[in-house]
Design a protein around this motif. Structure first.
Motif, PDB file in Angstrom:
ATOM      1  N   GLN A 152      68.331  34.603 -10.776  1.00 10.90           N
ATOM      2  CA  GLN A 152      69.127  34.888 -11.979  1.00 10.90           C
ATOM      3  C   GLN A 152      69.190  36.402 -12.202  1.00 10.90           C
ATOM      4  N   PRO A 153      70.422  36.952 -12.409  1.00 15.25           N
ATOM      5  CA  PRO A 153      70.538  38.410 -12.562  1.00 15.25           C
ATOM      6  C   PRO A 153      69.720  38.928 -13.745  1.00 15.25           C
ATOM      7  N   GLY A 154      69.170  40.122 -13.584  1.00  9.55           N
ATOM      8  CA  GLY A 154      68.314  40.736 -14.603  1.00  9.55           C
ATOM      9  C   GLY A 154      69.113  41.567 -15.575  1.00  9.55           C
ATOM     10  N   PRO A 155      68.509  42.430 -16.363  1.00  6.53           N
ATOM     11  CA  PRO A 155      67.083  42.753 -16.271  1.00  6.53           C
ATOM     12  C   PRO A 155      66.166  41.695 -16.904  1.00  6.53           C
ATOM     13  N   HIS A 156      64.967  41.561 -16.307  1.00  8.75           N
ATOM     14  CA  HIS A 156      63.957  40.659 -16.849  1.00  8.75           C
ATOM     15  C   HIS A 156      62.740  41.463 -17.292  1.00  8.75           C
ATOM     16  N   LYS A 157      61.861  40.809 -18.050  1.00 10.10           N
ATOM     17  CA  LYS A 157      60.710  41.536 -18.620  1.00 10.10           C
ATOM     18  C   LYS A 157      59.406  41.328 -17.852  1.00 10.10           C
ATOM     19  N   ALA A 158      59.283  40.196 -17.177  1.00  9.52           N
ATOM     20  CA  ALA A 158      57.991  39.857 -16.540  1.00  9.52           C
ATOM     21  C   ALA A 158      57.981  40.261 -15.071  1.00  9.52           C
ATOM     22  N   PHE A 159      56.813  40.760 -14.625  1.00  7.95           N
ATOM     23  CA  PHE A 159      56.635  41.106 -13.211  1.00  7.95           C
ATOM     24  C   PHE A 159      55.459  40.303 -12.669  1.00  7.95           C
ATOM     25  N   CYS A 171      61.227  31.019 -15.166  1.00  3.21           N
ATOM     26  CA  CYS A 171      60.364  30.954 -13.970  1.00  3.21           C
ATOM     27  C   CYS A 171      59.025  31.648 -14.178  1.00  3.21           C
ATOM     28  N   ARG A 172      58.924  32.431 -15.224  1.00  2.00           N
ATOM     29  CA  ARG A 172      57.752  33.285 -15.423  1.00  2.00           C
ATOM     30  C   ARG A 172      56.436  32.492 -15.438  1.00  2.00           C
ATOM     31  N   PRO A 173      55.525  32.749 -14.462  1.00  2.00           N
ATOM     32  CA  PRO A 173      54.235  32.053 -14.493  1.00  2.00           C
ATOM     33  C   PRO A 173      53.287  32.741 -15.481  1.00  2.00           C
ATOM     34  N   PRO A 174      52.288  32.014 -15.966  1.00  2.57           N
ATOM     35  CA  PRO A 174      51.316  32.666 -16.861  1.00  2.57           C
ATOM     36  C   PRO A 174      50.572  33.778 -16.129  1.00  2.57           C
ATOM     37  N   GLY A 175      50.218  34.830 -16.880  1.00  2.41           N
ATOM     38  CA  GLY A 175      49.468  35.942 -16.290  1.00  2.41           C
ATOM     39  C   GLY A 175      50.355  37.004 -15.676  1.00  2.41           C
ATOM     40  N   SER A 176      51.692  36.907 -15.874  1.00  6.23           N
ATOM     41  CA  SER A 176      52.591  37.927 -15.341  1.00  6.23           C
ATOM     42  C   SER A 176      52.457  39.218 -16.143  1.00  6.23           C
TER      43      SER A 176
END
Lengths: 244, 200
Positions: A152-159, A171-176
């Motif tokens: 999915q095109p960004g920008p996103h906050k989680a890395f 999709c963001r897993p916990p602990g990102s």
């Protein structure tokens, strides 16, 4: 020249990254003696033209010509030397098979070290750009825009290091991690070679980006790099850092 | 393969630096054929070196008491300190008879790729020696290779703010050689470090 190790009384085992034959280890005889004509050329960082002949287990060095004495330019600055050493160790680790051609890794390392020796950018920026690009060449390209899992095109906050880059909220897993948008922009600039953006980055973003790059590197190469914790990051007084 | 004790001796000798299996075998048979008194002298020398020899608490050089003979010699110039990597470098410099100051042995050089950082060397002890102001000059005599140069750069950066004069050993052409045989790196260093000759 990637690395030298002492062998016997006056010899060295050298590790070199070559354009056509990948990483090679060879024995350089007598180079630790002050009378050696090739000892000064066979120092880490140096860009050299080497002639080898085949030995029983390791090749032997017969002739060496200097193309660019990069080592001397880097060793006079402790911050450049420690950052450059990480580049050498990374190149060695990412070319795990001896004699397997790795033209892209070779070109990337030579241009990175020349940039470091020529003071083109801050050493830690050159280091982080090199690490991201060498990982990309090795098949571990991080994603700093679209979601690393669903695209999915960004920008996103989680890395997320394990997932390979930025993650969308679904999709963001916990602990990102949640790096600042400026840090993500810096990471993208370092990966794509946008030096105008990278040179303008503030120290806070540079530090955060270095931490993420180091974590990303350690995750993919499994065993930690010995030289990475010893990088001298006190180069911040240099003219290249404009936004302290 | 030989019987028990002989093979044990060959194996132990073979662990020494620069001694391969053939050399180890030759030394072992030499010892077997030697007089008992000669072998006993060798055994005593090995015992004594492990019992008596340690490292000088001040400079890190090899010593047979708490301090080495150079640190306890009142004739040595206590205001000049020469920093070297290993005790064998002290011997090399002493052979020149040019230096009358004292030494500080680091125990190696900074080598990040082998995981050796400043904390692993005797740099803290060096800074401790410089803290009382009695040392006016530090001569950095680390090896003329890349690790030695970078270690000297680090030390110069650390010591200079203390107000102590810091110098580095010169690099250049070996005495007695021909200029045409010098490599370009060494010759370049010789140009960088050239000195003016006063008209006599």
């Amino acid at each position: 020249m990637l690395r030298t190790q002492k062998l016997g009384e006056a010899d060295r085992i050298i590790t070199i990254l070559t354009r056509r034959n990948g990483r090679i280890r060879a024995v350089a005889r007598g180079v630790r003696k002050t009378s050696s004509r090739i000892g000064a050329r066979l120092e880490p960082f140096n860009h050299v033209d080497v002639q080898l002949y085949e030995g029983k287990s390791l090749d032997n060095v017969s002739q060496v010509e200097t193309i660019d004495p990069i080592g001397g330019k880097i060793a006079g600055d402790y911050a450049k030397w420690t950052a450059g050493t990480v580049m050498l160790e990374t190149a060695e680790r990412l070319t795990s098979e001896e004699r397997e051609p790795t033209v892209q890794q070779y070109a990337l390392l030579v241009s990175g070290l020349r940039s470091m020796a020529g003071d083109e950018h801050a050493p830690t920026l050159i280091l982080d750009a090199y690490l991201l690009r060498s990982l990309a060449v090795a098949g571990f390209s991080p994603s700093f825009d679209e979601c690393a899992r669903c695209g999915q095109p960004g920008p996103h906050k989680a890395f997320n290091i394990q997932a390979g880059g930025m993650m969308c909220p679904g999709c963001r897993p916990p602990g990102s991690a949640a790096p600042s948008p400026m840090t993500v922009a810096l990471l993208g600039a370092l990966l794509s070679g946008d030096w105008d953006t990278a040179d303008q980055a503030a120290q806070r973003e540079r530090t955060e980006a270095s931490g993420l790059v180091a974590a990303f590197l350690q995750w993919h190469i499994e065993r930690g790099l010995r030289s990475l914790p010893l990088v001298d990051r006190t180069w911040t007084n240099h003219a290249h850092v404009q936004n302290l | 393969m030989y019987e028990g004790a002989v093979q044990e001796l060959i194996d132990e000798l073979g662990r020494l630096p620069g001694v391969g299996p053939k050399s180890a075998q030759r030394i072992a048979f030499h010892l077997l054929a030697a007089d008992q008194a000669d072998v006993q002298r060798l055994v005593d020398a090995l015992h004594h070196v492990k019992e008596r020899v340690s490292f000088c608490q001040t400079c890190g050089n090899i010593a047979e008491s708490e301090q080495c003979r150079i640190c306890t010699d009142p004739k040595r110039d206590a205001s000049v300190l020469c920093v070297v990597e290993e005790p064998k470098d002290v011997v090399a410099i002493e052979r020149t008879r040019e230096f009358r100051g004292r030494y500080h042995v680091l125990g190696g050089s900074i080598n990040p790729i082998e995981g050796v950082g400043p904390e692993d060397l005797r740099i803290r002890e060096l800074l401790g020696r410089l803290s009382d102001g009695s040392i006016l000059e530090v001569i950095l005599a680390t090896d003329p290779n890349l690790e030695g140069e970078a270690t000297a750069t680090y030390l110069a950066r650390t010591i200079s703010p203390l107000g102590v004069s810091v110098s580095r050993l010169a690099s250049g052409l070996p005495v007695g050689g021909d200029l045409e045989y010098a490599d370009e790196v060494t010759l370049g260093r010789a140009f960088e470090g050239r000195r003016r000759i006063e008209s006599g």
